[in-house]
Write an enzyme that holds these catalytic residues in place. Structure first.
Site, PDB file in Angstrom:
ATOM      1  N   GLU A   1      -8.608   0.357  -3.228  1.00 52.66           N
ATOM      2  CA  GLU A   1      -9.531   0.361  -2.083  1.00 52.66           C
ATOM      3  C   GLU A   1     -10.459   1.554  -2.283  1.00 52.66           C
ATOM      4  OE1 GLU A   1      -7.103   0.838   1.335  1.00 52.66           O
ATOM      5  OE2 GLU A   1      -6.180  -1.110   1.117  1.00 52.66           O
TER       6      GLU A   1
ATOM      7  N   THR B   1      -7.448   6.421   9.501  1.00 51.04           N
ATOM      8  CA  THR B   1      -7.301   5.363   8.509  1.00 51.04           C
ATOM      9  C   THR B   1      -8.590   4.544   8.565  1.00 51.04           C
ATOM     10  OG1 THR B   1      -5.945   3.474   7.790  1.00 51.04           O
ATOM     11  CG2 THR B   1      -6.101   3.838  10.166  1.00 51.04           C
ATOM     12  N   THR B   2      -8.726   3.567   7.661  1.00 48.83           N
ATOM     13  CA  THR B   2      -9.957   2.764   7.633  1.00 48.83           C
ATOM     14  C   THR B   2     -10.149   2.094   8.989  1.00 48.83           C
ATOM     15  OG1 THR B   2      -9.385   2.309   5.342  1.00 48.83           O
ATOM     16  CG2 THR B   2     -11.185   1.025   6.290  1.00 48.83           C
TER      17      THR B   2
ATOM     18  N   GLU C   1     -11.220  -9.614   2.082  1.00 52.41           N
ATOM     19  CA  GLU C   1     -10.032  -9.179   2.830  1.00 52.41           C
ATOM     20  C   GLU C   1     -10.434  -9.100   4.298  1.00 52.41           C
ATOM     21  OE1 GLU C   1      -7.546  -6.028   1.330  1.00 52.41           O
ATOM     22  OE2 GLU C   1      -6.724  -5.616   3.309  1.00 52.41           O
TER      23      GLU C   1
ATOM     24  N   HIS D   1      -5.699   3.632  -1.943  1.00 52.53           N
ATOM     25  CA  HIS D   1      -7.059   3.979  -1.539  1.00 52.53           C
ATOM     26  C   HIS D   1      -7.334   5.393  -2.047  1.00 52.53           C
ATOM     27  CE1 HIS D   1     -10.102   4.226   2.083  1.00 52.53           C
ATOM     28  NE2 HIS D   1     -10.645   4.604   0.938  1.00 52.53           N
TER      29      HIS D   1
ATOM     30  N   GLY E   1       0.991  -1.577   4.358  1.00 50.29           N
ATOM     31  CA  GLY E   1       1.527  -0.263   4.003  1.00 50.29           C
ATOM     32  C   GLY E   1       2.372   0.363   5.088  1.00 50.29           C
ATOM     33  N   HIS E   2       1.716   0.739   6.187  1.00 53.73           N
ATOM     34  CA  HIS E   2       2.353   1.595   7.186  1.00 53.73           C
ATOM     35  C   HIS E   2       3.674   1.064   7.724  1.00 53.73           C
ATOM     36  CE1 HIS E   2       2.708   3.821  11.029  1.00 53.73           C
ATOM     37  NE2 HIS E   2       2.309   4.806  10.252  1.00 53.73           N
TER      38      HIS E   2
ATOM     39  N   ARG F   1       3.248  18.715   1.465  1.00 54.82           N
ATOM     40  CA  ARG F   1       3.802  19.916   0.805  1.00 54.82           C
ATOM     41  C   ARG F   1       3.048  20.249  -0.487  1.00 54.82           C
ATOM     42  NH1 ARG F   1       9.198  21.412   2.519  1.00 54.82           N
ATOM     43  NH2 ARG F   1       8.988  21.227   4.774  1.00 54.82           N
TER      44      ARG F   1
ATOM     45  N   ARG G   1      -7.109  12.834   0.431  1.00 55.34           N
ATOM     46  CA  ARG G   1      -6.075  13.269   1.373  1.00 55.34           C
ATOM     47  C   ARG G   1      -4.682  12.741   1.026  1.00 55.34           C
ATOM     48  NH1 ARG G   1      -7.756   9.987   6.793  1.00 55.34           N
ATOM     49  NH2 ARG G   1      -9.751  10.972   6.382  1.00 55.34           N
TER      50      ARG G   1
ATOM     51  N   ASN H   1       0.852  -1.184   0.000  1.00 55.55           N
ATOM     52  CA  ASN H   1       0.000   0.000   0.000  1.00 55.55           C
ATOM     53  C   ASN H   1       0.896   1.245   0.000  1.00 55.55           C
ATOM     54  OD1 ASN H   1      -1.475   2.239   1.035  1.00 55.55           O
ATOM     55  ND2 ASN H   1      -3.111   0.846   1.598  1.00 55.55           N
TER      56      ASN H   1
ATOM     57  N   HIS I   1      -4.311  -4.745   7.311  1.00 55.80           N
ATOM     58  CA  HIS I   1      -4.488  -3.624   8.241  1.00 55.80           C
ATOM     59  C   HIS I   1      -3.687  -3.829   9.520  1.00 55.80           C
ATOM     60  CE1 HIS I   1      -6.125   0.016   9.934  1.00 55.80           C
ATOM     61  NE2 HIS I   1      -6.553   0.277   8.713  1.00 55.80           N
TER      62      HIS I   1
ATOM     63  N   ARG J   1      -9.441   8.118  -1.624  1.00 54.69           N
ATOM     64  CA  ARG J   1     -10.473   8.552  -0.673  1.00 54.69           C
ATOM     65  C   ARG J   1     -11.260   9.714  -1.262  1.00 54.69           C
ATOM     66  NH1 ARG J   1      -9.238   6.485   4.824  1.00 54.69           N
ATOM     67  NH2 ARG J   1     -11.013   7.738   5.447  1.00 54.69           N
TER      68      ARG J   1
ATOM     69  N   ASP K   1      -0.152   4.448  -0.186  1.00 51.49           N
ATOM     70  CA  ASP K   1      -0.851   5.674   0.240  1.00 51.49           C
ATOM     71  C   ASP K   1       0.039   6.566   1.095  1.00 51.49           C
ATOM     72  OD1 ASP K   1      -3.071   4.482  -0.861  1.00 51.49           O
ATOM     73  OD2 ASP K   1      -4.114   4.151   1.033  1.00 51.49           O
ATOM     74  N   HIS K   2       0.877   5.912   1.928  1.00 57.65           N
ATOM     75  CA  HIS K   2       1.666   6.670   2.903  1.00 57.65           C
ATOM     76  C   HIS K   2       2.726   7.547   2.218  1.00 57.65           C
ATOM     77  CE1 HIS K   2      -0.366   4.202   5.860  1.00 57.65           C
ATOM     78  NE2 HIS K   2      -0.122   3.188   5.056  1.00 57.65           N
TER      79      HIS K   2
HETATM   80  N1  PXP Z   1      -6.050  -3.226   3.672  1.00 59.04           N
HETATM   81  C1  PXP Z   1      -7.029  -2.295   3.740  1.00 59.04           C
HETATM   82  C2  PXP Z   1      -8.401  -2.661   3.271  1.00 59.04           C
HETATM   83  C3  PXP Z   1      -6.754  -0.999   4.216  1.00 59.04           C
HETATM   84  O1  PXP Z   1      -7.738  -0.088   4.278  1.00 59.04           O
HETATM   85  C4  PXP Z   1      -5.433  -0.673   4.588  1.00 59.04           C
HETATM   86  C5  PXP Z   1      -5.110   0.721   5.023  1.00 59.04           C
HETATM   87  O2  PXP Z   1      -5.230   1.587   3.947  1.00 59.04           O
HETATM   88  C6  PXP Z   1      -4.446  -1.675   4.492  1.00 59.04           C
HETATM   89  C7  PXP Z   1      -4.791  -2.952   4.056  1.00 59.04           C
HETATM   90  C8  PXP Z   1      -3.023  -1.415   4.886  1.00 59.04           C
HETATM   91  O3  PXP Z   1      -2.957  -1.123   6.254  1.00 59.04           O
HETATM   92  P1  PXP Z   1      -1.591  -0.671   6.918  1.00 59.04           P
HETATM   93  O4  PXP Z   1      -1.191   0.633   6.286  1.00 59.04           O
HETATM   94  O5  PXP Z   1      -1.946  -0.552   8.373  1.00 59.04           O
HETATM   95  O6  PXP Z   1      -0.579  -1.744   6.643  1.00 59.04           O
END
Ligand code: PXP
Length: 235
Positions: free
Chosen positions: A70, A100-101, A149, A43, A211-212, A18, A49, A7, A189, A45, A9-10
């Site tokens: 997502e 976050t979700t 999932e 994702h 992701g994170h 910025r 964001r 993921n 997640h 959104r 997104d981060h």
């Molecule tokens: N799966 C889903 C459905 C999510 O919403 C997210 C967060 O965007 C992730 C996986 C990844 O989560 P994390 O960033 O905590 O690893």
């Protein structure tokens, strides 16, 4: 062997801090793919964001693996998904005020079956992000989802051994139930380099979306080189 969806997104969150061009999630996706990622997850959104429409379009045309989008089930995002056609859409709940979700999807949303069908009809795999709950899995099956999932957030947040074991057992039962229906078993997640191990050992989860923890680790595995390069330039 389980597959890994990264993921990114981060990376986009950092760029949006910025409102500039870097770091670019496209570059992150390329590095992820070159190092074994089986899928890129983003994702889009409603409040944009982090990931922007530009990212979705460019990722779709440049990545070599699969794109997992997502998304919340809104008219706008459904129309975007049907146009861009990612390989998979993972339907998630979305609230503007959340960081976050939070938690799995409520499968009683109006017209969920029709919306899923619309997406499947244009060739998109539909995955539902739900709690590890057997009733939910039965509903996902009735809705003809292609994949489920399993939300691993409660497991990731569990603080003591009993709670961790309880959450793990729920995920294990849920994963077996998903597998028995023929839907793909996915999890994600809050997963990190420690809590992933018992889930891998279940040997039933086919794909993890993370992701994170990976992006957090990347900051520190890359920081020494980034500082020393700047120091060299200055001196
Ligand atoms: N799966 C889903 C459905 C999510 O919403 C997210 C967060 O965007 C992730 C996986 C990844 O989560 P994390 O960033 O905590 O690893």
């Amino acid at each position: 062997m389980a597959e890994l969806g990264i993921n990114v997104d981060h990376i986009a969150t950092l760029r949006q801090a910025r409102m500039g061009l870097e770091p670019d999630p496209l570059y992150a996706a390329m590095i992820a793919e070159q190092n074994g990622a089986d899928q890129i997850t983003i994702h889009l959104r409603e409040d944009r964001r982090h990931i922007q429409l530009r990212d979705l379009k460019l990722l779709k045309s440049t990545i070599q693996t699969r794109l997992n989008l997502e998304m919340a089930l809104t008219t706008e995002i459904i129309a975007i998904a049907k146009t861009i056609k990612p390989n998979t859409v993972t339907i998630v709940p979305e609230r503007r005020e959340e960081l976050t979700t939070e938690g799995g999807l409520n499968l009683k949303i109006k017209h969920l079956d029709q919306r899923m069908k619309e997406l499947q009809e244009v060739g998109i795999e539909v995955s539902l992000f739900i709690e590890p709950d057997i009733e939910m899995i039965r509903s996902a099956e009735r809705l003809k989802a292609d994949a489920v999932e399993i939300h691993t957030g409660n497991y990731a947040n569990a603080k003591n051994i009993n709670d961790i074991d309880q959450q793990l057992s729920k995920i294990s039962k849920a994963a077996k139930a998903v597998k028995s229906t023929g839907m793909r078993v996915v999890a994600g997640h809050g997963l990190n380099y420690h809590n992933i191990i018992p889930l891998v050992n279940l040997k039933i989860i086919e794909e993890f979306n993370i992701g994170h923890s990976i992006i957090s680790r990347a900051v520190f595995s890359g920081l020494a080189e980034a500082v020393s390069t700047m120091k060299k330039i200055i001196s």
